[in-house]
Scaffold this active site. Structure first.
Site, PDB file in Angstrom:
ATOM      1  N   ILE A  49       0.877  -1.178   0.000  1.00  0.00           N
ATOM      2  CA  ILE A  49       0.000   0.000   0.000  1.00  0.00           C
ATOM      3  C   ILE A  49       0.908   1.220   0.000  1.00  0.00           C
ATOM      4  O   ILE A  49       1.849   1.293   0.796  1.00  0.00           O
ATOM      5  CB  ILE A  49      -0.926   0.074   1.229  1.00  0.00           C
ATOM      6  CG1 ILE A  49      -1.971  -1.049   1.231  1.00  0.00           C
ATOM      7  CG2 ILE A  49      -1.663   1.417   1.253  1.00  0.00           C
ATOM      8  CD1 ILE A  49      -2.917  -0.976   2.419  1.00  0.00           C
ATOM      9  N   ALA A  50       0.624   2.178  -0.866  1.00  0.00           N
ATOM     10  CA  ALA A  50       1.392   3.424  -0.859  1.00  0.00           C
ATOM     11  C   ALA A  50       0.526   4.555  -1.401  1.00  0.00           C
ATOM     12  O   ALA A  50      -0.316   4.349  -2.274  1.00  0.00           O
ATOM     13  CB  ALA A  50       2.666   3.292  -1.688  1.00  0.00           C
TER      14      ALA A  50
ATOM     15  N   GLU B 278       3.026  -7.027   6.435  1.00  0.00           N
ATOM     16  CA  GLU B 278       4.222  -6.539   7.109  1.00  0.00           C
ATOM     17  C   GLU B 278       4.248  -5.015   6.991  1.00  0.00           C
ATOM     18  O   GLU B 278       3.846  -4.472   5.970  1.00  0.00           O
ATOM     19  CB  GLU B 278       5.505  -7.102   6.492  1.00  0.00           C
ATOM     20  CG  GLU B 278       5.720  -8.591   6.722  1.00  0.00           C
ATOM     21  CD  GLU B 278       5.169  -9.442   5.589  1.00  0.00           C
ATOM     22  OE1 GLU B 278       5.050 -10.665   5.765  1.00  0.00           O
ATOM     23  OE2 GLU B 278       4.853  -8.865   4.516  1.00  0.00           O
TER      24      GLU B 278
ATOM     25  N   ASN C 175       7.012   2.885  11.040  1.00  0.00           N
ATOM     26  CA  ASN C 175       5.830   3.511  10.441  1.00  0.00           C
ATOM     27  C   ASN C 175       4.649   3.419  11.404  1.00  0.00           C
ATOM     28  O   ASN C 175       3.745   2.600  11.247  1.00  0.00           O
ATOM     29  CB  ASN C 175       5.497   2.842   9.102  1.00  0.00           C
ATOM     30  CG  ASN C 175       4.484   3.644   8.308  1.00  0.00           C
ATOM     31  OD1 ASN C 175       3.814   4.542   8.837  1.00  0.00           O
ATOM     32  ND2 ASN C 175       4.354   3.322   7.025  1.00  0.00           N
TER      33      ASN C 175
ATOM     34  N   TYR D  35      -3.763   0.082  10.862  1.00  0.00           N
ATOM     35  CA  TYR D  35      -3.984  -1.362  10.839  1.00  0.00           C
ATOM     36  C   TYR D  35      -4.573  -1.864  12.155  1.00  0.00           C
ATOM     37  O   TYR D  35      -5.458  -2.733  12.161  1.00  0.00           O
ATOM     38  CB  TYR D  35      -2.670  -2.082  10.527  1.00  0.00           C
ATOM     39  CG  TYR D  35      -2.082  -1.705   9.182  1.00  0.00           C
ATOM     40  CD1 TYR D  35      -2.898  -1.461   8.084  1.00  0.00           C
ATOM     41  CD2 TYR D  35      -0.697  -1.578   9.017  1.00  0.00           C
ATOM     42  CE1 TYR D  35      -2.364  -1.105   6.862  1.00  0.00           C
ATOM     43  CE2 TYR D  35      -0.159  -1.221   7.787  1.00  0.00           C
ATOM     44  CZ  TYR D  35      -0.987  -0.983   6.718  1.00  0.00           C
ATOM     45  OH  TYR D  35      -0.456  -0.632   5.508  1.00  0.00           O
TER      46      TYR D  35
END
Length: 213
Positions: free
Chosen positions: A98-99, A132, A137, A144
């Site tokens: 994801i970015a 992961e 971060n 999450y």
């Protein structure tokens, strides 16, 4: 995500200081519909009334279209500002990436992408979600945790760019009534957050056209 989107996705990887995946890897993942789902978020450049706003928040208008708050518009030329992927690993929907482009962070884009990947996990009949995340971060980790992921371990030197460790996170079963109710409430909250932000866009816009919300 389509194959023609890959260069834009790789550019976001570079902007995010990630080691870009080879284009061949993305093509293979995109074509594997039995086990994979890859999505992109696109930014509109106009308000629904056709005018250009004073800020770049119209991204939120496009994302609200996806969840039904605003009528859809053409996305053929809208730039990609985020992406994500998930693949089925036995019973786990493993989020591979994801970015979000740096200029569009902090506006709920990553959370919307995460929700799209959760939908993909349901399509793939996954029972759990796993991923992961960099140990540094904390922003992503908080997101999450909110969606039911919990730390279960750590992978040393996982990231090739700086050899940072990865925190391994898993959910409890996502097929339970309790998880689905939690997801429904989180989506309601996200919907309201985006609705308020898009209303603020209209207030800030120089346009005298119709408002949204």
């Amino acid at each position: 995500m389509r194959e023609e989107d890959i260069p834009a996705v790789q550019e976001i990887e570079r902007q995010s200081q990630m080691a870009p995946w080879p284009a061949l890897t993305y093509r293979r993942e995109i074509r594997n519909r039995q086990s994979c789902r890859y999505v992109v978020a696109r930014a509109d450049t106009q308000l629904p009334d056709g005018t250009s706003p004073a800020t770049d928040y119209p991204l939120l208008l496009r994302l609200l279209q996806r969840i039904g708050l605003v009528a859809p518009a053409s996305t053929s030329t809208a730039p990609i500002v985020g992406y994500g992927g998930i693949w089925l690993n036995e019973t786990s929907g493993h989020i591979t990436t994801i970015a979000v482009a740096p200029a569009h962070r902090g506006r709920g884009v990553g959370e919307l992408i995460l929700n799209a990947l959760i939908d993909g996990a349901y399509e793939l009949n996954a029972q759990y979600l796993s991923l992961e995340v960099r140990v540094s971060n904390l922003t992503a980790q908080r997101l999450y945790l909110k969606y039911g992921f919990r730390p279960v371990g750590q992978r040393a030197n996982y990231y090739v760019d700086n050899h940072e460790d990865a925190l391994v996170m898993w959910t409890d079963p996502i097929t339970t009534t309790s998880y689905k109710e939690r997801l429904r409430e989180l989506r309601r909250q996200l919907h309201e957050r985006l609705r308020q932000q898009v209303a603020q866009v209209v207030v800030e816009s120089p346009s005298n056209g119709p408002t949204v919300g």
